[in-house]
Design an enzyme around this catalytic site. Structure first.
Site: not given
Ligand code: GLN
Length: 315
Positions: A74, A77, A199, A251, A269
């Site tokens: 993430s 992002k 993605y 988050y 993650v």
């Molecule tokens: N690729 C992961 C997902 O979509 C990214 C989530 C994350 O890093 N929080 O679940």
């Protein structure tokens, strides 16, 4: 008060600080869990720890596994949002909100209640809507993202791990559900399978703490990169992105992260966290065991120690 503390920047021995953090976090291992809902991520050794500081002067300090590439997940992002804002301006804020969701990063609950408009660009639904905008531009979106990360990270070897992409694609049922829900509300233009594949590609980019701290330095410098001698974002865009990092980057534990660390930050993650001290430095940390919100357990503890030792919290 803060001014006096900032003056101390001149005398901070970041190398010694990082080394003492590496030692002090040892008791934190074993308390979190490596993400395994993307099976390929579960293969990573839980005991990894790396940390890099990049200062406004371009100096670089590292400890541990700071040169080892890991799945940025993430954290991508943040850079895709940057790319969309630099290419398309403020239009992204017509597609996503700026409020913390208070829910897990892949929650579907508010998305239906709020008619397919994600709360912010850093939860999965918001990142998918942001990427959808980028895909409206002509050209190959994956190549655009890869080139941008190689440029920002000053590393031409940065790449996306195909095994991790395929592993996530096989299990991306909730993310697909989000895309279809948003498409029903007219909030997604791209082909759903093309969007989920792109993605997963951005999430599977692999970068080291060194790469991430380098790529994140402009966020601490009003959008200017002293390493590139180039402006990556306008000052206004930089201000907006930092604000959304502070309020939505971690988050549903963004409040406790602000309380403990006190910096704008973005996690993934894969166990990485990139944080910025405005006007001074960027700091990237990696350790794969996650807390229940999906943020690096040891990484958060390390950043808490960092701002306590350096007085670098923005508060
Ligand atoms: N690729 C992961 C997902 O979509 C990214 C989530 C994350 O890093 N929080 O679940």
């Amino acid at each position: 008060m803060k001014t006096d503390q900032h003056k101390q920047e001149d005398v901070q021995d970041y190398q010694a600080i990082l080394e003492s953090i590496e030692e002090a976090v040892q008791p934190c291992f074993g308390k979190g869990r490596v993400a395994n809902y993307i099976p390929a991520l579960g293969q990573v050794s839980p005991n990894k720890f790396g940390m890099t500081v990049r200062t406004a002067r371009g100096e670089c300090f590292s400890v541990g596994d700071a040169n080892e590439p890991f799945s940025i997940q993430s954290i991508s992002k943040l850079f895709v949002l940057q790319l969309v804002m630099s290419q398309l301006g403020d239009v992204v804020w017509e597609r996503v909100g700026k409020e913390p969701s208070g829910d897990r990063f892949n929650s579907l609950m508010k998305l239906e209640l709020e008619h397919g408009v994600p709360r912010n660009p850093f939860i999965n639904a918001g990142a998918l809507a942001t990427l959808d905008l980028l895909m409206s531009l002509s050209g190959d979106t994956r190549e655009r993202i890869l080139n941008y990360m190689r440029y920002l990270g000053l590393n031409k070897t940065i790449s996306s791990n195909a095994t991790v992409v395929n592993s996530e694609l096989e299990h991306a049922h909730i993310n697909r559900a989000m895309i279809h829900l948003m498409k029903t509300y007219g909030c997604i233009d791209s082909d759903p399978e093309e969007l989920i594949a792109t993605y997963c590609y951005q999430c599977a980019l692999e970068m080291s703490c060194m790469d991430l701290a380098t790529a994140g330095l402009p966020l601490a410098m009003d959008g200017y990169s002293p390493l590139h001698g180039d402006t990556v974002l306008s000052g206004k865009q930089n201000k907006r992105i930092n604000a959304v990092m502070l309020t939505c980057g971690m988050y549903d534990s963004v409040g406790s992260f602000a309380y403990r660390v006190g910096l704008p930050a973005k996690s993934g993650v894969g166990g990485g966290i990139l944080a910025v001290v405005p006007g001074e430095l960027s700091v990237a940390v990696w350790s794969p065991e996650l807390d229940k919100s999906g943020n690096s357990y040891v990484g958060t503890a390390a950043l808490e120690m960092f701002t306590s030792m350096t007085h670098a919290s923005i508060f």
